[in-house]
Design an enzyme around this catalytic site. Structure first.
Site, PDB file in Angstrom:
ATOM      1  N   GLY A 153       0.824  -1.203   0.000  1.00  0.00           N
ATOM      2  CA  GLY A 153       0.000   0.000   0.000  1.00  0.00           C
ATOM      3  C   GLY A 153       0.856   1.250   0.000  1.00  0.00           C
ATOM      4  N   GLY A 163       0.524  -0.844   6.547  1.00  0.00           N
ATOM      5  CA  GLY A 163      -0.461   0.219   6.677  1.00  0.00           C
ATOM      6  C   GLY A 163      -1.835  -0.339   6.986  1.00  0.00           C
ATOM      7  N   ALA A 164      -2.826   0.537   7.007  1.00  0.00           N
ATOM      8  CA  ALA A 164      -4.215   0.123   7.239  1.00  0.00           C
ATOM      9  C   ALA A 164      -5.140   1.125   6.567  1.00  0.00           C
ATOM     10  CB  ALA A 164      -4.519   0.039   8.731  1.00  0.00           C
ATOM     11  N   ASP A 165      -6.300   0.649   6.174  1.00  0.00           N
ATOM     12  CA  ASP A 165      -7.318   1.534   5.612  1.00  0.00           C
ATOM     13  C   ASP A 165      -8.148   2.185   6.711  1.00  0.00           C
ATOM     14  OD1 ASP A 165      -6.691   0.939   2.840  1.00  0.00           O
ATOM     15  OD2 ASP A 165      -7.482  -1.049   3.274  1.00  0.00           O
ATOM     16  N   GLU A 200      -1.313 -10.438   3.438  1.00  0.00           N
ATOM     17  CA  GLU A 200      -1.038  -9.557   4.581  1.00  0.00           C
ATOM     18  C   GLU A 200      -1.403 -10.240   5.893  1.00  0.00           C
ATOM     19  OE1 GLU A 200      -1.543  -5.081   2.681  1.00  0.00           O
ATOM     20  OE2 GLU A 200      -3.324  -6.143   3.373  1.00  0.00           O
ATOM     21  N   LYS A 211      -6.895   7.719   9.194  1.00  0.00           N
ATOM     22  CA  LYS A 211      -7.239   6.295   9.232  1.00  0.00           C
ATOM     23  C   LYS A 211      -7.797   5.860  10.587  1.00  0.00           C
ATOM     24  CE  LYS A 211      -5.791   6.028   5.075  1.00  0.00           C
ATOM     25  NZ  LYS A 211      -4.621   5.277   4.627  1.00  0.00           N
TER      26      LYS A 211
END
EC number: 5.3.1.6
Length: 234
Positions: A29, A84-86, A105, A123
């Protein structure tokens, strides 16, 4: 500061948690891309690490920036996964998979002793679900799988569109050869129940709800602060 600058700051802070001879999980990402680039600079300066990438794209990026990579087959236990993260929600529950690598992931995160999430402040949310939940599915019998996903949503009081992710005129295909449904449910109040119900569907390979995996999150704030959050901080 714009969002891209915040991602760079979070990625730079994550390097403070990386030590010589670590076995790293390396995410996928836009924020993970910044981390890979900065990690490559540290490797060029003499840092000794080996990484396992969560996607073919991240592996290619690691090679481009000089980060040594191997596979989980060769290195099945990792020290630290950085990704990362959404969305980052209560108790460090995450939505991930906007980049399409959620299955790998999650495998890499589970193989790691700890998972460190890097993100900008946009986020962090009080309730998961504003970002679409990716659901990775086997191409075989997709209409039947979709119907069962809709039933799960109905049983849990969720409503909204479920859309097959596309890549131009064709369905987006993951590195594992699967397709992705993006579920726009808006508000996920029972992520654990939803997780269990989705995984009970035979055609569902994996979904983008991550709970019980992340131990810390580095969050870059617009005011210049960088916060290191634990699950108890939510």
């Amino acid at each position: 500061m714009n969002v891209q600058q915040l991602k760079k700051r979070a990625a730079a802070k994550a390097l403070e948690f990386v030590q010589d001879d670590m076995r790293l999980g390396i995410g996928t990402g836009s924020t993970a891309n910044e981390f890979i680039r900065l990690l490559g600079e540290r490797v060029a300066d003499g840092l000794r690490v080996t990484g396992v990438a969560t996607s073919q794209y991240s592996e290619q990026l690691c090679r481009k920036f000089g980060v040594p990579v191997t596979t989980l087959e060769q290195m099945p236990e990792l020290d630290l996964d950085i990704d990362g993260a959404d969305e980052i929600g209560p108790e460090m529950t995450l939505i991930k998979g906007g980049g399409g690598a959620l299955w790998r992931e999650k495998i890499v995160a589970a193989a790691s002793r700890a998972m460190l999430v890097i993100a900008d402040e946009t986020k962090v949310v009080k309730t998961l679900g504003a970002f679409a939940l990716p659901i990775e599915v086997n191409p075989f019998g997709m209409p039947a799988t979709r119907r069962l996903i809709e039933k799960v949503a109905d049983d849990l009081g969720l409503s909204g569109e479920i859309i097959l992710r596309m890549n131009g005129e064709n369905p987006f295909k993951t590195d594992g050869g699967h397709f992705i449904f993006d579920a726009f449910w808006g508000c996920i109040l029972q992520p654990r129940l939803l997780s269990e119900a989705l995984l009970a569907i035979p055609g569902v390979v994996e979904h983008g709800l991550f709970w019980g995996l992340a131990s810390r999150a580095i969050v870059a704030m617009a005011d210049g602060q960088i916060k290191v959050l634990e699950s108890s901080d939510f």
